[in-house]
Design a protein around this motif. Structure first.
Motif, PDB file in Angstrom:
ATOM      1  N   VAL A 163       0.839  -1.198   0.000  1.00  0.00           N
ATOM      2  CA  VAL A 163       0.000   0.000   0.000  1.00  0.00           C
ATOM      3  C   VAL A 163       0.877   1.252   0.000  1.00  0.00           C
ATOM      4  O   VAL A 163       0.604   2.221  -0.718  1.00  0.00           O
ATOM      5  N   LYS A 164       1.938   1.222   0.788  1.00  0.00           N
ATOM      6  CA  LYS A 164       2.860   2.355   0.833  1.00  0.00           C
ATOM      7  C   LYS A 164       3.463   2.607  -0.559  1.00  0.00           C
ATOM      8  O   LYS A 164       3.584   3.761  -1.004  1.00  0.00           O
ATOM      9  N   LYS A 165       3.828   1.537  -1.245  1.00  0.00           N
ATOM     10  CA  LYS A 165       4.408   1.669  -2.588  1.00  0.00           C
ATOM     11  C   LYS A 165       3.377   2.245  -3.565  1.00  0.00           C
ATOM     12  O   LYS A 165       3.701   3.119  -4.378  1.00  0.00           O
ATOM     13  N   GLU A 170       1.534   7.125  -6.477  1.00  0.00           N
ATOM     14  CA  GLU A 170       0.264   7.812  -6.753  1.00  0.00           C
ATOM     15  C   GLU A 170      -0.650   6.984  -7.648  1.00  0.00           C
ATOM     16  O   GLU A 170      -1.396   7.516  -8.477  1.00  0.00           O
ATOM     17  N   GLY A 171      -0.607   5.665  -7.462  1.00  0.00           N
ATOM     18  CA  GLY A 171      -1.462   4.779  -8.233  1.00  0.00           C
ATOM     19  C   GLY A 171      -0.957   4.481  -9.629  1.00  0.00           C
ATOM     20  O   GLY A 171      -1.626   3.781 -10.390  1.00  0.00           O
ATOM     21  N   MET A 172       0.211   4.998  -9.961  1.00  0.00           N
ATOM     22  CA  MET A 172       0.761   4.764 -11.307  1.00  0.00           C
ATOM     23  C   MET A 172       1.746   3.610 -11.247  1.00  0.00           C
ATOM     24  O   MET A 172       2.962   3.754 -11.406  1.00  0.00           O
ATOM     25  N   ILE A 173       1.187   2.432 -10.980  1.00  0.00           N
ATOM     26  CA  ILE A 173       1.969   1.211 -10.846  1.00  0.00           C
ATOM     27  C   ILE A 173       1.066   0.046 -11.234  1.00  0.00           C
ATOM     28  O   ILE A 173      -0.153   0.115 -11.043  1.00  0.00           O
ATOM     29  N   SER A 174       1.643  -1.000 -11.769  1.00  0.00           N
ATOM     30  CA  SER A 174       0.833  -2.149 -12.183  1.00  0.00           C
ATOM     31  C   SER A 174       0.977  -3.284 -11.175  1.00  0.00           C
ATOM     32  O   SER A 174       1.928  -3.326 -10.375  1.00  0.00           O
ATOM     33  N   VAL A 175       0.037  -4.219 -11.217  1.00  0.00           N
ATOM     34  CA  VAL A 175       0.110  -5.397 -10.350  1.00  0.00           C
ATOM     35  C   VAL A 175       1.361  -6.205 -10.679  1.00  0.00           C
ATOM     36  O   VAL A 175       2.022  -6.748  -9.781  1.00  0.00           O
ATOM     37  N   ASN A 176       1.730  -6.276 -11.949  1.00  0.00           N
ATOM     38  CA  ASN A 176       2.937  -7.014 -12.333  1.00  0.00           C
ATOM     39  C   ASN A 176       4.187  -6.408 -11.690  1.00  0.00           C
ATOM     40  O   ASN A 176       5.095  -7.140 -11.270  1.00  0.00           O
ATOM     41  N   GLU A 177       4.245  -5.093 -11.602  1.00  0.00           N
ATOM     42  CA  GLU A 177       5.380  -4.443 -10.938  1.00  0.00           C
ATOM     43  C   GLU A 177       5.412  -4.791  -9.455  1.00  0.00           C
ATOM     44  O   GLU A 177       6.486  -5.000  -8.875  1.00  0.00           O
ATOM     45  N   THR A 188      -2.390 -15.550  -4.786  1.00  0.00           N
ATOM     46  CA  THR A 188      -2.201 -15.378  -3.345  1.00  0.00           C
ATOM     47  C   THR A 188      -2.230 -13.908  -2.967  1.00  0.00           C
ATOM     48  O   THR A 188      -2.808 -13.519  -1.942  1.00  0.00           O
ATOM     49  N   LEU A 189      -1.618 -13.063  -3.809  1.00  0.00           N
ATOM     50  CA  LEU A 189      -1.642 -11.620  -3.567  1.00  0.00           C
ATOM     51  C   LEU A 189      -3.082 -11.117  -3.511  1.00  0.00           C
ATOM     52  O   LEU A 189      -3.460 -10.379  -2.592  1.00  0.00           O
ATOM     53  N   GLU A 190      -3.888 -11.492  -4.496  1.00  0.00           N
ATOM     54  CA  GLU A 190      -5.264 -11.005  -4.547  1.00  0.00           C
ATOM     55  C   GLU A 190      -6.073 -11.488  -3.343  1.00  0.00           C
ATOM     56  O   GLU A 190      -6.855 -10.734  -2.761  1.00  0.00           O
ATOM     57  N   THR A 191      -5.878 -12.751  -2.938  1.00  0.00           N
ATOM     58  CA  THR A 191      -6.597 -13.295  -1.786  1.00  0.00           C
ATOM     59  C   THR A 191      -6.226 -12.552  -0.506  1.00  0.00           C
ATOM     60  O   THR A 191      -7.104 -12.125   0.261  1.00  0.00           O
ATOM     61  N   ASN A 192      -4.914 -12.374  -0.272  1.00  0.00           N
ATOM     62  CA  ASN A 192      -4.456 -11.703   0.947  1.00  0.00           C
ATOM     63  C   ASN A 192      -4.827 -10.218   0.967  1.00  0.00           C
ATOM     64  O   ASN A 192      -5.220  -9.677   2.007  1.00  0.00           O
ATOM     65  N   PHE A 193      -4.684  -9.572  -0.176  1.00  0.00           N
ATOM     66  CA  PHE A 193      -4.970  -8.136  -0.260  1.00  0.00           C
ATOM     67  C   PHE A 193      -6.462  -7.885  -0.018  1.00  0.00           C
ATOM     68  O   PHE A 193      -6.844  -6.977   0.730  1.00  0.00           O
ATOM     69  N   LEU A 199     -10.390  -4.833  -1.081  1.00  0.00           N
ATOM     70  CA  LEU A 199     -10.430  -4.731  -2.537  1.00  0.00           C
ATOM     71  C   LEU A 199      -9.302  -5.565  -3.133  1.00  0.00           C
ATOM     72  O   LEU A 199      -8.338  -5.894  -2.439  1.00  0.00           O
ATOM     73  N   THR A 200      -9.383  -5.870  -4.407  1.00  0.00           N
ATOM     74  CA  THR A 200      -8.245  -6.473  -5.082  1.00  0.00           C
ATOM     75  C   THR A 200      -7.180  -5.393  -5.268  1.00  0.00           C
ATOM     76  O   THR A 200      -7.497  -4.197  -5.295  1.00  0.00           O
ATOM     77  N   PRO A 201      -5.918  -5.766  -5.403  1.00  0.00           N
ATOM     78  CA  PRO A 201      -4.884  -4.743  -5.601  1.00  0.00           C
ATOM     79  C   PRO A 201      -5.096  -3.898  -6.854  1.00  0.00           C
ATOM     80  O   PRO A 201      -4.862  -2.691  -6.838  1.00  0.00           O
ATOM     81  N   SER A 202      -5.574  -4.514  -7.935  1.00  0.00           N
ATOM     82  CA  SER A 202      -5.783  -3.739  -9.172  1.00  0.00           C
ATOM     83  C   SER A 202      -6.876  -2.687  -8.981  1.00  0.00           C
ATOM     84  O   SER A 202      -6.755  -1.562  -9.459  1.00  0.00           O
ATOM     85  N   LYS A 203      -7.944  -3.043  -8.272  1.00  0.00           N
ATOM     86  CA  LYS A 203      -9.023  -2.086  -8.023  1.00  0.00           C
ATOM     87  C   LYS A 203      -8.537  -0.969  -7.097  1.00  0.00           C
ATOM     88  O   LYS A 203      -8.843   0.214  -7.315  1.00  0.00           O
ATOM     89  N   TYR A 204      -7.776  -1.332  -6.077  1.00  0.00           N
ATOM     90  CA  TYR A 204      -7.250  -0.330  -5.146  1.00  0.00           C
ATOM     91  C   TYR A 204      -6.356   0.670  -5.883  1.00  0.00           C
ATOM     92  O   TYR A 204      -6.432   1.880  -5.656  1.00  0.00           O
ATOM     93  N   ILE A 205      -5.512   0.166  -6.759  1.00  0.00           N
ATOM     94  CA  ILE A 205      -4.615   1.021  -7.542  1.00  0.00           C
ATOM     95  C   ILE A 205      -5.420   1.977  -8.424  1.00  0.00           C
ATOM     96  O   ILE A 205      -5.141   3.182  -8.465  1.00  0.00           O
ATOM     97  N   ARG A 206      -6.401   1.461  -9.123  1.00  0.00           N
ATOM     98  CA  ARG A 206      -7.204   2.306 -10.018  1.00  0.00           C
ATOM     99  C   ARG A 206      -7.935   3.397  -9.254  1.00  0.00           C
ATOM    100  O   ARG A 206      -7.977   4.554  -9.685  1.00  0.00           O
TER     101      ARG A 206
END
Length: 275
Positions: A163-165, A170-177, A188-193, A199-206
Motif C-alpha cells: 500500500v505504501k508503494k 500515486e497509483g501509477m503502478i501495475s500489479v505485475n510491478e 495469493t496476492l489477490e486473496t491476501n490483499f 479490494l483487489t490490488p488492481s481495483k485499489y490502484i485504479r
C-alpha cells in the motif's frame, strides 16, 4: 455543510484522519453521489436523517456504523440536519482492529455492534459523553484505540508495504510491478490483499489514481486534460471510462449539484495520502 478535519497525534499508524461533518437546515434535502475513496472507517451519526443506497440495497445511518471499502459509487441522501463524526482508517486498519475479513463489508455500511459489541459500547460512550467537545472526543478515541489488540502478521506487514508503494507511486503502478518483489504469485496476492484491505490490488490502484487526480483537480484547478496525461491515462476516453466506472455517471455530470458533497471532500482533505 461544514467539513472539518482533526489532527491524528497518537494513532497515525492506524488512522488516516478524524472528521466532523455538520449538516445544517439549509443543506436539506441533499442527494449526492459518493465515489469510492479507498477508505474504510467508523462514524457516529448523532441523529437520524441520513441514508445510503447502492443498487437495490438501502441503509439508514444512525449511531455507530462501520463502512468498508467501496468499489463503486453509492447515493447519499440527507433529509434532516445533523452531525456526524468519525475516522477514516489506513488501508489495513479495519482488519487489524477487528480481525474480520475486510471484504465481508466491502460496499456496505453496517452497525458496528454486529461486529464487536464490547468495542461498540466503549466507542459510543466516548462519542456521547464528548458531544460538542470534539477535540476531546478524538483524543479519547486515540487513547482507547491504543489499548486494542491488533491482528498483525507476515501478511499484514507485506500488504502495508505494498500500500505504501502504491501511494508513493500515486497509483501509477501495475500489479505485475508489485509482484516482482513478492515471495508469492498473483492469486495469493489477490486473496491476501482482499482479505486485509477489502479490494483487489488492481481495483485499489485504479481508485487511488482516480482519487489523486480528482483531488489535484479540485485543489489546484489544473486543467483536467493535463492531469489525465500526468496520471498515465492513455487519453480522455480512458479517463472517462474510469470516471463512469467509479461514479456511474458521465464526466459532464460532474459539474452538476449531485457532486457538490464529494467536491467539498476533495477540496478540503488535509492529507495527501502518501504517508
Amino acid at each position: 455543510m461544514k467539513l472539518t478535519y482533526f489532527d491524528v497525534t497518537k494513532t497515525s499508524h492506524l488512522i488516516e484522519e478524524f472528521f466532523l461533518i455538520d449538516y445544517q437546515k439549509k443543506d436539506v434535502p441533499l442527494e449526492a453521489i459518493i465515489p469510492p475513496l479507498n477508505f474504510s472507517g467508523l462514524a457516529y451519526f448523532y441523529s437520524k436523517g441520513q441514508r445510503i443506497s447502492l443498487a437495490k440495497e438501502v441503509t439508514d445511518l444512525h449511531k455507530l456504523s462501520v463502512y468498508g471499502q467501496f468499489s463503486k459509487s453509492y447515493k447519499f441522501n440527507l433529509y434532516k440536519e445533523g452531525i456526524v463524526c468519525g475516522m477514516n482508517f489506513k488501508a489495513t486498519s479495519l482488519h487489524k482492529l477487528t480481525n474480520i475479513d475486510a471484504s465481508s463489508i466491502t460496499n456496505k455500511y453496517k452497525c458496528f455492534h454486529k461486529i464487536n459489541q464490547v468495542i461498540t459500547s466503549e466507542l459510543e460512550n466516548i462519542f456521547l459523553k464528548g458531544k460538542d467537545e470534539y477535540h476531546q472526543v478524538f483524543d479519547k478515541l486515540e487513547d482507547y484505540i491504543l489499548t486494542l489488540p491488533l491482528t498483525e502478521n507476515k501478511n499484514t506487514l507485506i500488504i502495508d508495504e505494498l500500500v505504501k508503494k502504491i501511494h508513493l507511486k500515486e497509483g501509477m503502478i501495475s500489479v505485475n510491478e508489485i509482484l516482482e518483489d513478492l515471495p508469492f504469485g498473483q492469486k495469493t496476492l489477490e486473496t491476501n490483499f482482499k482479505k486485509t484491505v477489502g479490494l483487489t490490488p488492481s481495483k485499489y490502484i485504479r481508485i487511488h489514481r482516480f482519487k489523486k487526480l480528482m483531488k489535484e483537480y479540485e485543489g489546484k484547478k489544473i486543467d483536467l486534460k493535463d492531469l489525465i496525461y500526468m496520471y498515465d491515462y492513455y487519453d480522455e476516453s480512458h479517463f472517462a471510462k474510469d470516471f463512469k466506472s467509479f461514479t456511474s455517471k458521465s464526466l459532464k455530470d460532474y459539474f452538476k449539484d449531485e457532486f457538490l458533497l464529494i467536491k467539498e471532500i476533495f477540496r478540503n482533505t488535509k492529507y495527501d495520502y502518501l504517508h
